[in-house]
Design a protein around this motif. Sequence first.
Motif, PDB file in Angstrom:
ATOM      1  N   THR A  95      -4.673 -28.035  21.516  1.00 55.39           N
ATOM      2  CA  THR A  95      -3.809 -26.866  21.355  1.00 55.39           C
ATOM      3  C   THR A  95      -2.359 -27.212  21.636  1.00 55.39           C
ATOM      4  N   VAL A 105       0.619 -27.138  18.798  1.00 50.84           N
ATOM      5  CA  VAL A 105       1.757 -26.236  18.980  1.00 50.84           C
ATOM      6  C   VAL A 105       3.060 -27.027  19.028  1.00 50.84           C
ATOM      7  N   LEU A 129      -2.511 -18.531  18.221  1.00 52.93           N
ATOM      8  CA  LEU A 129      -1.541 -19.612  18.151  1.00 52.93           C
ATOM      9  C   LEU A 129      -0.467 -19.352  17.107  1.00 52.93           C
ATOM     10  N   GLU A 165       4.410 -22.313  25.111  1.00 47.65           N
ATOM     11  CA  GLU A 165       3.022 -21.900  24.826  1.00 47.65           C
ATOM     12  C   GLU A 165       2.233 -21.729  26.107  1.00 47.65           C
ATOM     13  N   THR A 192      -8.752 -18.440  23.449  1.00 50.71           N
ATOM     14  CA  THR A 192      -8.350 -19.771  23.009  1.00 50.71           C
ATOM     15  C   THR A 192      -8.462 -20.763  24.165  1.00 50.71           C
ATOM     16  N   SER A 197      -6.959 -23.575  25.905  1.00 48.03           N
ATOM     17  CA  SER A 197      -5.692 -24.292  26.034  1.00 48.03           C
ATOM     18  C   SER A 197      -5.387 -24.441  27.514  1.00 48.03           C
TER      19      SER A 197
END
Length: 308
Positions: free
Chosen positions: A104, A108, A166, A239, A252, A254
């Motif tokens: 992730t 990103v 995302l 993020e 998600t 991450s």
Amino acid sequence: MSTPIGQVAKPIDSEPAPGDVAAAVRRSRLPSWVVILWANRKSRIGLIMLGLFIFVAVFAPLLATHDPKVTDFAQSLPPGGAHPLGTTASGQDILSQLVYGARTSIVVGLVAGTVVTFIALLVGLTAGYLQGWVDEVLSFLINLALVVPVLPLMITIAAYSPVRGLFLIIFVISITGWAWGARVKRAQILTLRSRDYITAARFAGEGRLRIIFAEIMPNMMSLVVAGFLGAAAGAIGAEAGLEFLGLGDPTTVSWGTMLYWANNSGAMLTGQWIWLGAPGLAIALLLSSLTLINFGVDALSNPHLRER
């Protein structure tokens, strides 16, 4: 081995001098920028660190011992046995989440960094080369974007958006992070467009696009790459921050969502410090790798920095 009289011994761990780097570039079959990046000690460490993160992200299904979303394990297990980093309060394997979380962050950083760099380059090139009213309008937009508080704007957009995920985070980072890069590139364009070779190309009848991409861009590549690395690092940190605040998709996997759930579950109060510390350390190391690579990028444009 003794050193001849009149000569100074070169420290074993010193950086190669510019002449040594130039000789290495001539001998190597690799592109010169690869040799220069690898010759810089800090950049070399950063490249190795980044390579390890990319390796983990690519081969996450092979490296992870369990499915990161499975909640079938005992809750809040300490590190050891089948769970080297323990389990979460929901019964998920922390190591598997840490491994998959690298995907992730890298995605990103790559996507958002590319978009931010493209917007900054497009605005900076247009404003700096065309000048006139175009420069005035774009400079006003750049200055406006610079004075707007970025963090509250990101939080507001993410909080009131009807969607999560995302894509939203990348979109928010992209529209809020381009202004500083555009300002730097505009300043560089203003310097380069007055050079003699640009004036000669203009008198020779070359078009604007050819002058920009064939004459100006090659002299800005180190600045563009440095801007991309900075934008990617900022995107990774943003993020993680948005996910930690609960403004992303909590389903998600991450490093940011790991911090979010660890904080909500009181990981520090229950002694699960590794649940909170592992993703934080991973984020710090990934950002450090990009920062270290930037030292090598600086050496590409400034030969004097190759001595250190």
